[in-house]
Design a protein around this motif. Structure first.
Motif, PDB file in Angstrom:
ATOM      1  N   GLU A  88      52.896 -10.716  10.293  1.00 51.82           N
ATOM      2  CA  GLU A  88      54.130  -9.345  10.430  1.00 51.82           C
ATOM      3  C   GLU A  88      54.531  -9.654  11.843  1.00 51.82           C
ATOM      4  OE1 GLU A  88      56.524  -8.444   8.694  1.00 51.82           O
ATOM      5  OE2 GLU A  88      55.774  -9.192   7.563  1.00 51.82           O
ATOM      6  N   LEU A  89      55.432 -10.155  12.119  1.00 53.81           N
ATOM      7  CA  LEU A  89      55.539  -9.544  13.680  1.00 53.81           C
ATOM      8  C   LEU A  89      57.500  -9.842  14.014  1.00 53.81           C
ATOM      9  CD1 LEU A  89      53.592 -12.852  15.700  1.00 53.81           C
ATOM     10  CD2 LEU A  89      56.253 -13.541  14.979  1.00 53.81           C
ATOM     11  N   ASP A  90      57.460  -9.437  15.387  1.00 49.68           N
ATOM     12  CA  ASP A  90      58.457  -9.238  16.411  1.00 49.68           C
ATOM     13  C   ASP A  90      59.044 -10.477  17.596  1.00 49.68           C
ATOM     14  OD1 ASP A  90      60.971  -8.418  17.231  1.00 49.68           O
ATOM     15  OD2 ASP A  90      60.196  -6.110  17.959  1.00 49.68           O
ATOM     16  N   GLY A  99      60.301 -20.642   8.320  1.00 48.69           N
ATOM     17  CA  GLY A  99      59.382 -20.486   7.545  1.00 48.69           C
ATOM     18  C   GLY A  99      57.737 -21.396   8.054  1.00 48.69           C
ATOM     19  N   LYS A 100      57.447 -21.163   8.889  1.00 57.18           N
ATOM     20  CA  LYS A 100      56.182 -21.821   9.019  1.00 57.18           C
ATOM     21  C   LYS A 100      55.383 -21.172  10.599  1.00 57.18           C
ATOM     22  CE  LYS A 100      58.840 -26.856  10.442  1.00 57.18           C
ATOM     23  NZ  LYS A 100      59.325 -27.376  11.511  1.00 57.18           N
ATOM     24  N   LEU A 101      55.309 -20.372  10.110  1.00 58.91           N
ATOM     25  CA  LEU A 101      54.834 -19.015  10.155  1.00 58.91           C
ATOM     26  C   LEU A 101      53.845 -18.817   9.149  1.00 58.91           C
ATOM     27  CD1 LEU A 101      56.135 -15.498  12.343  1.00 58.91           C
ATOM     28  CD2 LEU A 101      54.891 -17.792  13.082  1.00 58.91           C
ATOM     29  N   PRO A 102      52.729 -18.552   9.706  1.00 63.18           N
ATOM     30  CA  PRO A 102      51.244 -18.152   8.349  1.00 63.18           C
ATOM     31  C   PRO A 102      51.495 -17.481   7.901  1.00 63.18           C
ATOM     32  CG  PRO A 102      50.076 -19.054  10.594  1.00 63.18           C
ATOM     33  CD  PRO A 102      51.773 -18.774  10.869  1.00 63.18           C
ATOM     34  N   PRO A 103      51.544 -17.547   6.549  1.00 62.17           N
ATOM     35  CA  PRO A 103      51.444 -16.146   5.762  1.00 62.17           C
ATOM     36  C   PRO A 103      50.975 -15.252   5.993  1.00 62.17           C
ATOM     37  CG  PRO A 103      49.895 -17.884   4.733  1.00 62.17           C
ATOM     38  CD  PRO A 103      50.460 -18.331   5.721  1.00 62.17           C
ATOM     39  N   LEU A 127      58.485 -18.597  18.451  1.00 65.91           N
ATOM     40  CA  LEU A 127      58.144 -17.946  17.416  1.00 65.91           C
ATOM     41  C   LEU A 127      59.704 -17.728  16.070  1.00 65.91           C
ATOM     42  CD1 LEU A 127      55.533 -15.629  18.987  1.00 65.91           C
ATOM     43  CD2 LEU A 127      55.069 -17.880  17.080  1.00 65.91           C
ATOM     44  N   LEU A 128      60.159 -17.366  16.851  1.00 63.63           N
ATOM     45  CA  LEU A 128      61.581 -17.407  15.965  1.00 63.63           C
ATOM     46  C   LEU A 128      62.071 -18.448  15.615  1.00 63.63           C
ATOM     47  CD1 LEU A 128      62.984 -14.579  15.304  1.00 63.63           C
ATOM     48  CD2 LEU A 128      64.791 -15.570  17.193  1.00 63.63           C
ATOM     49  N   GLU A 129      61.706 -19.289  16.467  1.00 64.65           N
ATOM     50  CA  GLU A 129      62.590 -20.677  15.760  1.00 64.65           C
ATOM     51  C   GLU A 129      61.413 -20.578  13.804  1.00 64.65           C
ATOM     52  OE1 GLU A 129      62.808 -23.949  17.989  1.00 64.65           O
ATOM     53  OE2 GLU A 129      64.435 -22.752  19.729  1.00 64.65           O
ATOM     54  N   GLN A 130      60.328 -20.267  13.850  1.00 66.35           N
ATOM     55  CA  GLN A 130      59.199 -20.860  13.620  1.00 66.35           C
ATOM     56  C   GLN A 130      59.651 -19.893  12.114  1.00 66.35           C
ATOM     57  OE1 GLN A 130      54.876 -20.903  15.169  1.00 66.35           O
ATOM     58  NE2 GLN A 130      55.699 -22.470  16.204  1.00 66.35           N
ATOM     59  N   LYS A 131      59.616 -18.610  12.665  1.00 62.92           N
ATOM     60  CA  LYS A 131      60.046 -17.961  11.837  1.00 62.92           C
ATOM     61  C   LYS A 131      60.552 -17.803  11.089  1.00 62.92           C
ATOM     62  CE  LYS A 131      59.934 -12.295  11.085  1.00 62.92           C
ATOM     63  NZ  LYS A 131      60.146 -11.354  11.364  1.00 62.92           N
TER      64      LYS A 131
END
Length: 544
Positions: free
Chosen positions: A119-121, A112-116, A105-109
């Motif tokens: 908010e996630l840590d 910029g691949k996380l859905p708009p 998820l960190l990589e996706q964040k």
RNA sequence: GGCCGCGUGCCCGAGUGGUCUAAGGGAACGGAUUGCAAACCCGUUUGUCGGCGGUUCGAAUCCGCCCGCGGCCUCCA
């Protein structure tokens, strides 16, 4: 003929005999939320969903009980605890799955691949679990899993493991007290094990009795890494580990629970009370007479039979049954695995699909109608290895379209078809379902009848609706479509470039310049759009 | 090695001792329709039921053995 289901426990077809036919209790082992659920997961969940829908249907008859109405209390857990393995030897890397998901998820964040709006840590396992839980619920509702739809009104139907740790601690204490579990190790590194030889019925479900396990040549019940266990087959209930990514306080130190204990707790807590959730104290008090199931039906993928369900039985019976024995669940329902294009699903083969990769519109997904996905996943008998194919998906999509057309026509008609034929169809379909959920048989009867009805009317629509309440296909949302004056866009956006082409083609056709209109169609195909002229002078546009 | 599930035509699959020269859905082919397609409609094509043996007057259906595929034997739907 009453409903019969293949019971894994007794290895034969058995009539379903719930304790209370008006309120059938059903527990399904749900997803572990460290990634999106794939279509193999959903095949298993959907099979359980069809079973519960059928039990609730007026078409269904249960042995020894009158006609409905009947309700099913269906509970599906969400496993949001990452690390659940006992011995590190079992898992090559021994890495916590939540930690792996966090890195992903960190990589996706970063990219910029996380859905708009998300908010996630990525360092918080709770955030990761919440993220994937939300996505699972979306997927499940899209595919018509009733338990997920009901969950919006009653969240207790989909309990989270992390919210049930106090219950697990209470139950572990009860198991220790009743002589079925023991603590080993010094403070700081304590472990609680379930003592398998203390439960006589161990192995009844899977055939993996202690003798069989000892003899098993390929078995992994080795002697290494077993220090402290009284028996090699003993399994973990609690592990003290103050460094773990998710940990809770307990009488055996801060740590985390074993994998199996959560289901023993969540099934009893939600299904054994009368509508309410039992507290840890009530779980400790609870006692079920011998030879009486604690819950009516339990389902899960075939790989769960051993060790998970075997261990669950041991825990639940030893904790709840008066003399520490009992069937736990009256009926064990285990759908088989799904193949994709003739092979086991694997990411390297490129035949691995999550549900959302199929139903999301392009470009994120393939824009396939959820109804087609659902039908394709349920139409192979649950006890066979199904093969999910592109061709099969097309077949299913066509079948759904045909049913929808039938519904539309029936809605406009005023007189219905031959009542006797309709009655025979209904009866044949009910008979097929009663026989271990023979859905292919249902489809055969249904399509045969549909083909013979020329002008359907209201009563025909009613029958199809009654059957679909079990199959759960027509009620699903249709592929997202956007209409413009000229086009109907299915599973894709109304791209201005495409609209320009369509307008150009209309002009060409008006001028009878068919060479040009065909060329435009080819241009669009090259851009990845399939078009066809449909009623009303519009053009249907699909991606792919 | 142990326990369990599955095996029907090009594909998905119904069929649980006689009405099976095997349902239904797709596919392919032909026709109708269409400017051409698509969709709809009509028609045609494809199988002796994984193999061998047994039970029976009669088996895809019951029994045995074998073969193939799959699951589990402490990560897994």
């Amino acid at each position: 003929m009453p409903l019969s289901i293949y019971n894994t426990l007794n290895r034969r077809l058995e009539p379903l005999r719930p304790r209370d036919p008006k309120r059938v209790t059903f527990y399904t082992c749900g997803p572990t939320v460290y990634d999106d659920a794939h279509i193999g997961n959903f095949r298993s969940f959907l099979a359980a969903d069809v079973l519960r829908r059928f039990i609730e249907s007026p078409l269904c008859e249960l042995e020894g009980s009158g006609p409905g109405p009947r309700s099913v209390v269906h509970v599906m857990n969400i496993t949001d605890v990452g690390h659940m393995t006992d011995d590190d030897q079992a898992d090559g890397g021994g890495e916590d799955k939540m930690a792996v998901a966090g890195r992903r998820l960190l990589e996706q964040k970063k990219s910029g691949k996380l859905p708009p709006g998300v908010e996630l840590d990525p360092n918080s396992p709770y955030d990761i679990a919440r993220f994937y839980t939300m996505r699972f619920l979306d997927d499940a509702k899209k595919l018509g899993l009733k338990v997920a739809i009901e969950h919006d009104k009653d969240a207790s139907l989909m309990p989270r493991a992390t919210a049930n740790v106090p219950g697990m601690i209470a139950l572990i204490g009860k198991l220790i007290e009743r002589g079925h579990a023991y603590v080993v190790g010094p403070a700081g590194a304590r472990v609680v094990y379930f003592h398998v030889p203390s439960f006589e019925g161990y192995g009844a479900l899977s055939g993996n009795t202690l003798d069989a396990l000892r003899e098993g040549a390929g078995g992994r019940v080795g002697t290494e890494n077993q220090s402290g266990k009284k028996h090699p087959a003993d399994f973990l209930l609690w592990k003290e580990d103050s460094t773990h990514i998710m940990k809770w306080d307990s009488p055996w130190g801060a740590g985390y629970p074993g994998w199996h204990i959560e289901c023993s707790v969540m099934s009893a807590a939600r299904l054994c009370g009368s509508g309410s959730v039992l507290s840890p104290a009530q779980l400790v008090q609870m006692q079920v007479p011998d030879a009486q199931p604690i819950i009516d039906i339990h389902s899960g993928g075939e790989d769960n039979i051993f060790p998970h369900h075997e261990c669950e039985i041991a825990q639940s019976c030893c904790a709840f049954n008066a003399s520490h024995s009992g069937p736990y669940a009256g009926m064990w329902f285990h759908p088989r695995f799904l193949f994709v294009e003739g092979a086991k699903m694997s990411k390297s083969k490129g035949n691995f699909f999550t549900a959302r990769q199929l139903y999301l519109p392009a470009p994120e997904g393939k824009g396939i109608a959820p109804a087609a996905i659902r039908l394709e996943l349920i139409r192979t008998h649950y006890r066979s290895n199904a093969n999910f194919t592109e061709q099969g998906l097309k077949d299913s999509a066509r079948m759904v379209e045909r049913w929808r057309r039938f519904m539309d026509t029936a809605g406009k008609g005023s007189t219905s078809s031959d009542a006797a034929a309709r009655g025979a169809c209904r009866e044949a379909i009910a008979a097929a379902m009663h026989d271990d959920l023979n859905i292919a048989g249902v489809l055969g009867e249904l399509n045969g009848w549909l083909g013979r009805v020329d002008a359907p009317g209201p009563e025909d629509a009613e029958l199809l609706r009654e059957i679909d309440a079990v199959l759960g296909v027509l009620e699903l949302e249709q592929a997202k479509s956007a209409q413009t004056d000229i086009g109907v866009f299915i599973g894709c956006e109304a791209d201005p470039a495409v609209l320009a082409k369509l307008n150009e083609r209309v002009e060409a056709k008006k001028a009878k310049d068919f060479a040009r209109s065909d060329a435009i169609r080819n241009d669009l195909a090259a851009m990845g759009y399939q078009i066809k002229d449909v009623a009303g002078g519009k053009v249907e546009v699909r991606r792919g």
